[in-house]
Design an enzyme around this catalytic site. Sequence first.
Site, PDB file in Angstrom:
ATOM      1  CG  ASN A   1      -0.889   2.759  -0.415  1.00 39.57           C
ATOM      2  OD1 ASN A   1      -0.984   1.366   0.572  1.00 39.57           O
ATOM      3  ND2 ASN A   1      -1.223   3.284  -1.080  1.00 39.57           N
ATOM      4  CD1 TRP A   2       2.601  -2.783   1.819  1.00 39.00           C
ATOM      5  CD2 TRP A   2       2.206  -4.565   3.955  1.00 39.00           C
ATOM      6  NE1 TRP A   2       3.800  -3.451   2.439  1.00 39.00           N
ATOM      7  CE2 TRP A   2       3.393  -4.381   3.465  1.00 39.00           C
ATOM      8  CE3 TRP A   2       1.870  -4.950   4.532  1.00 39.00           C
ATOM      9  CZ2 TRP A   2       4.499  -5.023   4.763  1.00 39.00           C
ATOM     10  CZ3 TRP A   2       2.402  -5.744   6.086  1.00 39.00           C
ATOM     11  CH2 TRP A   2       3.639  -5.485   5.797  1.00 39.00           C
ATOM     12  CE  LYS A   3      -3.025   0.513  -3.522  1.00 39.37           C
ATOM     13  NZ  LYS A   3      -3.158   1.096  -5.194  1.00 39.37           N
TER      14      LYS A   3
ATOM     15  CG  HIS B   1      -3.776   6.522  -2.081  1.00 43.29           C
ATOM     16  ND1 HIS B   1      -4.470   5.485  -2.781  1.00 43.29           N
ATOM     17  CD2 HIS B   1      -3.053   6.103  -2.241  1.00 43.29           C
ATOM     18  CE1 HIS B   1      -4.188   5.305  -3.583  1.00 43.29           C
ATOM     19  NE2 HIS B   1      -2.354   5.392  -4.210  1.00 43.29           N
TER      20      HIS B   1
ATOM     21  CD  GLU C   1      -6.212   2.746  -3.964  1.00 45.15           C
ATOM     22  OE1 GLU C   1      -6.350   2.368  -3.163  1.00 45.15           O
ATOM     23  OE2 GLU C   1      -5.594   2.263  -5.388  1.00 45.15           O
TER      24      GLU C   1
ATOM     25  CB  SER D   1       2.382   1.575 -13.070  1.00 47.80           C
ATOM     26  OG  SER D   1       0.714   0.924 -12.622  1.00 47.80           O
TER      27      SER D   1
ATOM     28  N   GLY E   1       2.580   0.855  -4.996  1.00 44.72           N
ATOM     29  CA  GLY E   1       1.672   0.212  -4.132  1.00 44.72           C
ATOM     30  C   GLY E   1       1.679  -1.837  -4.835  1.00 44.72           C
ATOM     31  N   GLY E   2       1.385  -1.662  -5.665  1.00 47.86           N
ATOM     32  CA  GLY E   2       1.267  -3.520  -5.878  1.00 47.86           C
ATOM     33  C   GLY E   2       2.536  -4.235  -5.764  1.00 47.86           C
TER      34      GLY E   2
HETATM   35  C1  PEP Z   1       0.007   3.766  -5.012  1.00 51.96           C
HETATM   36  O1  PEP Z   1      -1.850   2.581  -4.127  1.00 51.96           O
HETATM   37  O2  PEP Z   1       0.035   4.428  -4.342  1.00 51.96           O
HETATM   38  C2  PEP Z   1       0.230   2.852  -5.854  1.00 51.96           C
HETATM   39  C3  PEP Z   1       1.491   4.003  -6.809  1.00 51.96           C
HETATM   40  O3  PEP Z   1      -0.352   1.882  -6.356  1.00 51.96           O
HETATM   41  P1  PEP Z   1       0.948   1.019  -8.127  1.00 51.96           P
HETATM   42  O4  PEP Z   1       2.278   0.848  -7.015  1.00 51.96           O
HETATM   43  O5  PEP Z   1      -0.492  -0.271  -7.498  1.00 51.96           O
HETATM   44  O6  PEP Z   1       0.322   1.535  -8.820  1.00 51.96           O
END
Ligand code: PEP
Length: 252
Positions: free
Chosen positions: A9-11, A95, A97, A212, A233-234
Amino acid sequence: MRRAIVAGNWKMHGSRTENARLIEELLAHCPAQPAATCVVCPPFVYLQETGRMLRGSVLSLGGQDVCADAQGAFTGEVSAAMLKDVGCEYVIVGHSERRLLYRESDQLVARKFGAAHAKGLVPILCVGEQLADRDAGRTHEVVARQLDVVLELCGAGALERGVVAYEPVWAIGTGRNATPEQAQDAHEFIRARIGARDARIAAATRILYGGSVKAGNATELFAMPDVDGGLIGGASLKADEFLTILAAAGPG
Ligand code: PEP
């Protein structure tokens, strides 16, 4: 056997230049036959161009959100048919967010899930509790509520192709992942909840962990019996990190 999925997920990150570099690196180093399905979810405006770069590769394309309605006067929205039209196979719905920052209700998320499913996309339904819920022992209650609305509206059959992502909100972007045992507990609960309606579909549903996930913790998280890959995500913005996570999702 369930084939694992690793979805990035590049957000709201990237640019045409940065995306091209990332995709080039992913394509250069991704195995010809990865042991898990690999999906990238760029922002809407980059979907078509990213899809072009991915054509003929083993990487699949996904959206980060979708409109619950099919078409019409919904300024700023993007429909499931449009996502299909530009080559998406997957789409993230619900999600945290979107739920927290844009006040998406369980009902709206369920309608989005249904809209995506109806157009042949694979919806990736995100569920997960906030820290206060976990501290109060309400993890199962929250996840059950989020899941049940989808099961009620769309039926367990909609999960035949669907994917659930368990993403504890306190673990997203915080660097603090759930322990493998915490993840397994929630995943087992989700599978049982689906299984109460349809055991066959529950056994086939891919349940991803998100929060994470990094190259350094993916192996132990993905080793849990009900963890079928991850929503990343990141770490999905760094090709080497993302590919290491993908490799960790393979069998064995
Ligand atoms: C996400 O946005 O779905 C996510 C899991 O982010 P991160 O891996 O950065 O915690």
